[in-house]
Motif scaffolding. Structure first.
Motif, PDB file in Angstrom:
ATOM      1  N   THR A 196       0.821  -1.194   0.000  1.00 36.33           N
ATOM      2  CA  THR A 196       0.000   0.000   0.000  1.00 36.33           C
ATOM      3  C   THR A 196       0.858   1.249   0.000  1.00 36.33           C
ATOM      4  O   THR A 196       2.021   1.223   0.379  1.00 36.33           O
ATOM      5  N   SER A 197       0.272   2.374  -0.437  1.00 43.18           N
ATOM      6  CA  SER A 197       1.010   3.624  -0.461  1.00 43.18           C
ATOM      7  C   SER A 197       0.065   4.766  -0.171  1.00 43.18           C
ATOM      8  O   SER A 197      -1.125   4.693  -0.444  1.00 43.18           O
ATOM      9  N   HIS A 198       0.588   5.826   0.411  1.00 43.50           N
ATOM     10  CA  HIS A 198      -0.176   7.028   0.644  1.00 43.50           C
ATOM     11  C   HIS A 198      -0.274   7.824  -0.651  1.00 43.50           C
ATOM     12  O   HIS A 198       0.537   7.704  -1.545  1.00 43.50           O
ATOM     13  N   PRO A 258       7.716  16.986   6.073  1.00 42.16           N
ATOM     14  CA  PRO A 258       7.562  16.251   4.815  1.00 42.16           C
ATOM     15  C   PRO A 258       8.754  16.484   3.889  1.00 42.16           C
ATOM     16  O   PRO A 258       9.323  17.577   3.851  1.00 42.16           O
ATOM     17  N   SER A 277       5.761   3.839  -2.545  1.00 43.93           N
ATOM     18  CA  SER A 277       5.789   2.760  -1.553  1.00 43.93           C
ATOM     19  C   SER A 277       6.431   3.200  -0.243  1.00 43.93           C
ATOM     20  O   SER A 277       6.159   2.617   0.815  1.00 43.93           O
ATOM     21  N   ALA A 315       6.193   6.401   0.902  1.00 44.91           N
ATOM     22  CA  ALA A 315       5.612   7.687   1.272  1.00 44.91           C
ATOM     23  C   ALA A 315       5.321   7.778   2.758  1.00 44.91           C
ATOM     24  O   ALA A 315       5.629   8.793   3.405  1.00 44.91           O
ATOM     25  N   GLU A 316       4.756   6.750   3.343  1.00 42.51           N
ATOM     26  CA  GLU A 316       4.429   6.792   4.771  1.00 42.51           C
ATOM     27  C   GLU A 316       5.690   6.669   5.610  1.00 42.51           C
ATOM     28  O   GLU A 316       5.923   7.472   6.532  1.00 42.51           O
ATOM     29  N   GLU A 317       6.517   5.690   5.299  1.00 48.33           N
ATOM     30  CA  GLU A 317       7.725   5.437   6.097  1.00 48.33           C
ATOM     31  C   GLU A 317       8.658   6.638   6.121  1.00 48.33           C
ATOM     32  O   GLU A 317       9.194   6.997   7.181  1.00 48.33           O
ATOM     33  N   ARG A 336       7.910   9.831   5.070  1.00 45.60           N
ATOM     34  CA  ARG A 336       7.170  11.102   5.071  1.00 45.60           C
ATOM     35  C   ARG A 336       7.402  11.858   3.760  1.00 45.60           C
ATOM     36  O   ARG A 336       7.792  13.029   3.761  1.00 45.60           O
ATOM     37  N   SER A 347       5.918  13.641   0.657  1.00 44.34           N
ATOM     38  CA  SER A 347       4.646  14.318   0.399  1.00 44.34           C
ATOM     39  C   SER A 347       4.332  14.476  -1.079  1.00 44.34           C
ATOM     40  O   SER A 347       3.164  14.657  -1.444  1.00 44.34           O
TER      41      SER A 347
END
Length: 325
Positions: A2-4, A240, A272, A274-276, A278, A280
């Protein structure tokens, strides 16, 4: 995996600097073709999308405004249909006129704040060897620290609460890893509080070869390094990180299909992580070639040729925006 969601964008102009201190340019921009290409990349008109544009302060700049964007010309015309500017305020004062630069960025907020999402203070200030880039000029660190706070202060005064202000660098390794920590120490808590993001220009497999099989891991390693070894020690690990420039030129032994593969690999890796890490957003450099007839690297970064004929990477990027934007 998943990805943000990411905020995507593109630099739509045809001009760009090269590593000799010159300018790679060719046919003039065609605003109608630019708008058509931006519409296709953005997809839905309600999808946020950045249009990267550059303007510069130097010792000939007349303060009091207005200040035109140099690349692309009249960039605000493209800030429609849900698109907004990613405006770069370059600092190129040989006299080290930081006071003048701070006034300049305040005037940029006044002029463009209503159509701008991100305001980048200086361009690649860690690069000291190229007069196209801002690290070449004296007092650039002071210009960043004071310029960020000047822009943020004016945005607050005018009620542009959504305007994000930051700066960028190229990848920092070895002794240069401390560049951002030294900026943070120079600016102190007020500077850190005014910063909304940090940008990163990076071009893997352009200036130093990377095997295709190693590209994804190299990109992931670089992004984690920038977060853990550069931003975190500076006390800015909470901010970010925005990929402010990335691209891969065609020409010679660089076939168009490989450009599409690079764009796909890099954007998927960014998404992939993006969350880990940060992350943006991601801005591609560039929409079109500066001059498709020229063999040099800096002339052929475009997702299209200089007459706006799409290369395979154009559709690749459009599909990635649709999936991850």
């Amino acid at each position: 995996m998943t990805s943000h969601r990411l905020l995507f964008g593109v630099y739509p102009g045809g001009a760009g600097g090269d590593d000799s201190g010159g300018l790679a340019s060719g046919p003039p921009d065609d605003p109608d073709r630019v708008t058509e290409a931006l519409d296709r990349l953005q997809g839905r008109p309600d999808r946020p999308f950045l249009v990267r544009a550059y303007t510069a302060f130097d010792d000939t700049t007349r303060l009091g405004g207005p200040h035109a964007t140099a690349a692309p010309e009249d960039a605000a015309r493209y800030a429609v249909r849900g698109r907004r500017l990613d405006l770069v305020a370059q600092y190129q004062s040989a006299a080290g006129d930081v006071d003048g630069y701070c006034r300049f960025v305040r005037e940029l907020v006044e002029q463009y704040g209503a159509v701008t999402s991100t305001l980048q203070v200086t361009e690649e200030p860690n690069d000291t060897g190229n007069p196209v880039l801002d690290g070449y000029y004296p007092s650039v660190r002071e210009a960043i620290v004071r310029g960020v706070s000047a822009a943020k202060e004016r945005a607050r005064e005018l009620g542009y609460d959504e305007l994000r202000v930051g700066f960028n660098t190229t990848p920092l390794f070895g002794p240069s890893e401390s560049f951002i920590a030294e900026l943070a120490a120079l600016g102190g808590p007020a500077f850190a509080a005014d910063l909304d993001y940090v940008g990163l220009d990076f071009f893997p497999d352009v200036f130093r070869p990377v095997a295709a099989s190693d590209l994804a891991s190299a990109v992931a390693g670089l992004l984690r390094h920038h977060r853990d070894a550069v931003l975190a020690p500076a006390g800015l690990g909470h901010l970010p990180l925005h990929i402010t420039e990335h691209g891969w030129p065609t020409g010679g032994e660089r076939p168009p299909h490989r450009q599409a593969e690079v764009v796909d690999t890099v954007v998927r890796t960014v998404a992939s992580l993006a969350e880990e890490s940060r992350l943006s957003g991601y801005t591609h450099f560039a929409l079109r070639d500066a001059d498709s007839s020229q063999p040099g690297l800096f002339h052929r970064f475009g997702l299209t040729t200089d007459d706006y004929t799409p290369k395979p990477a154009f559709e690749t990027y459009r599909a990635l925006i649709d999936r991850h934007g």
